[in-house]
Design an enzyme around this catalytic site. Structure first.
Site, PDB file in Angstrom:
ATOM      1  N   GLU A 377      -6.799  -0.447  -1.547  1.00  0.00           N
ATOM      2  CA  GLU A 377      -5.426   0.037  -1.677  1.00  0.00           C
ATOM      3  C   GLU A 377      -5.250   0.856  -2.945  1.00  0.00           C
ATOM      4  O   GLU A 377      -4.570   1.879  -2.941  1.00  0.00           O
ATOM      5  CB  GLU A 377      -4.460  -1.143  -1.668  1.00  0.00           C
ATOM      6  CG  GLU A 377      -3.008  -0.792  -1.916  1.00  0.00           C
ATOM      7  CD  GLU A 377      -2.330  -0.111  -0.738  1.00  0.00           C
ATOM      8  OE1 GLU A 377      -1.171   0.328  -0.899  1.00  0.00           O
ATOM      9  OE2 GLU A 377      -2.942  -0.001   0.343  1.00  0.00           O
ATOM     10  N   THR A 503       3.917  13.555   8.511  1.00  0.00           N
ATOM     11  CA  THR A 503       3.150  12.649   7.655  1.00  0.00           C
ATOM     12  C   THR A 503       2.780  11.356   8.367  1.00  0.00           C
ATOM     13  O   THR A 503       2.008  10.563   7.838  1.00  0.00           O
ATOM     14  CB  THR A 503       3.911  12.365   6.349  1.00  0.00           C
ATOM     15  OG1 THR A 503       3.019  11.801   5.386  1.00  0.00           O
ATOM     16  CG2 THR A 503       5.079  11.415   6.593  1.00  0.00           C
TER      17      THR A 503
END
Length: 513
Positions: A377, A503
């Site tokens: 992450e 997106t």
């Protein structure tokens, strides 16, 4: 792009050994690592993985927003309108799965976007729901018009897109026109925020402009482009420390920036993404957006490109704040290579293409260096803060992990896809296959796909009991398209794109076609 918070509570975390609870590739699962796999068999395997996730969602979670793939429960993090269904639509269309497409279309016609008991995010609702419906409409009215026989089902997508935008548009009713993001659609209220974020404000124009172009009602385009106007001409001038690179937060009352913190990380990212994509959508109307992207891209290459001391061959993007570079990045940021590649090929700029490929290679390194083959992450290359337990990782890989979670994010595969489409080099398809295979290995459960707590643990750590809707919209779509035949919606080298992806990886038809 999605906001950087994992939004995962401890109660959503299922502590289970994946090797015990979810044996990798049982008899019902396709084997993905055969050296004799052909392009077609890889495409088929990805379609099978998509269907596996859909079947589990349909059985245990539909019409709620997302499946909890460990407990076989469900969640409603996106207002209970069926986010996974709407997010899955364009992928199901591209895969030509008429059964799933019709199931989703039937659901869309039943959604009441005026009703929810929870706060509505203008940003998330725009990219997932509005983008998903508009994309389905453009595909089913265009290159995939033979898939659904009942045209009225397709027309509902545009009707519901307008209904949703009409519910949301009060967000822009502010002194400046910069919208609130967190909305109470029942009362017409908001969370009282003083500022809105760069990406949240700057990731609306594509979907809202497309809606205007399809309906002939300019209201939606005008609202989103008014908000964007403050980002294109940032005030005060100090909010733009380098040409094209602007701060992170905008005052809702007057449209002025409140800081000059610069990054391509979550919270800022898709503002830059949409600058070049608006130009692809309509170069006649959005030349200024392109100019601002070019300025930002050139400044990024000059001021934000960073090379770890242990791996100077790698390129990551630093952040910048008041003269100081922040040497950390995120999985979210790894869309950046794809943005440079799209801009480079559309504008015929080999310098942007080459820099984009450098960024793609850096993000590939974050996948290639972990025990699972999936990237973390967040990560850093700041040598002043390396944990002793990760010194060897930094020396070998050029980064250390600051959050080892993986919540089914798509950005690395997304940039691999752009690299494949722009260069045609088989290496990038191999990287996509490796990344998809790792996700299929470590994240797959009996009903879907779960997140991981630690990508650098041999088994991926424990499981997050949540399957984000963007698994359907993005991970599966970008993976599949790399092995699918060329088509109108595929990214094209040069300036011949007929579609542009929002997106959330929903392709909308460009204005000129």
């Amino acid at each position: 792009m999605h906001l950087p918070s994992l939004s995962l509570s401890l109660t959503a975390l299922a502590i289970a050994s994946p090797s015990a609870a979810y044996p990798h590739f049982g008899s019902s699962q396709p084997v993905l690592h055969s050296s004799s796999d052909t392009t077609q068999s890889r495409a088929d395997a990805i379609k099978a993985a998509f269907s596996h996730a859909w079947d589990g969602y349909l059985q245990y979670a539909f019409p709620h927003d997302e499946l909890h793939p460990v407990s076989n429960g469900y969640g409603d993090s996106r207002n209970g309108w069926g986010a996974s269904a709407v997010d899955a639509l364009s992928t199901a269309v591209i895969m030509r799965n008429a059964t799933i497409v019709n199931q989703i279309l039937d659901h869309v016609g039943k959604i009441d976007y005026s009703k929810t008991n929870t706060t509505v995010s203008l940003f998330e609702t725009t990219i997932r729901y509005l983008g998903g419906m508009l994309s389905g409409y453009d595909l089913l009215k265009g290159p995939v018009s033979d898939l659904v026989q009942n045209s009225s089902k397709i027309d509902v997508l545009l009707t519901q897109s307008k209904n949703l935008a009409d519910v949301l548009k009060f967000a822009f009713d502010t002194p400046s026109g910069v919208p609130y993001n967190n909305l109470n659609i029942t009362s017409g209220g908001n969370d009282g925020a003083k500022t809105n974020g760069l990406a949240v404000t700057g990731t609306l124009a594509l979907e809202w402009t497309r809606l205007s172009d399809l309906t002939g009602d300019t209201t939606y385009a005008d609202l989103s482009q008014k908000a964007e106007s403050y980002l294109l001409n940032p005030q005060p001038k100090s909010a733009e420390p380098f040409p094209g690179l602007v701060g992170s937060n905008i005052n809702i009352s007057n449209g002025q920036f409140t800081d000059a913190q610069v990054s391509w990380n979550g919270g800022d990212d898709s503002y830059y993404e949409y600058l070049i994509k608006m130009y692809v959508y309509d170069p006649k109307r959005f030349g200024l957006y392109k100019d601002r992207w070019v300025a930002a891209a050139q400044s990024t290459m000059q001021h934000l490109a960073s090379h770890p001391s242990s791996r100077p061959d790698l390129t990551f993007l630093a952040s910048y704040n008041n003269g100081t570079l922040g040497l950390s990045s995120q999985h979210l940021t790894c869309f950046d290579g794809g943005s440079f590649l799209l801009g480079g090929t559309v504008l015929n700029r080999t310098d942007f293409i080459n820099f984009g490929l450098d960024l793609v290679s850096g993000c590939h390194d974050t996948y290639n260096s972990t025990l699972t083959g999936i990237g973390p992450e967040s990560f850093s290359w700041d040598t002043s803060d390396i944990p002793s337990s990760q010194q060897s990782l930094y020396e070998k890989a050029g980064f250390y992990i600051t959050s080892g979670a993986y919540i089914l994010r798509p950005e690395v595969i997304e940039s691999f896809y752009y690299a494949w489409r722009v260069t045609g080099q088989e290496t990038y398809r191999d990287w996509i296959w490796s990344a998809f295979s790792a996700v299929n290995d470590y994240c797959r459960t009996s009903s879907g796909f779960s997140g991981l707590t630690d990508v650098n643990a041999a088994n991926g750590g424990s499981r997050y009991d949540n399957q984000e809707s963007f698994l359907f919209a993005e991970v599966m779509k970008y993976s599949y398209m790399a092995f699918a035949e060329d088509a109108a919606w595929q990214v094209q080298p040069g300036s011949g794109n007929q579609f542009v992806f929002n997106t959330e990886a929903h392709p909308v038809r460009v204005s000129s076609t």
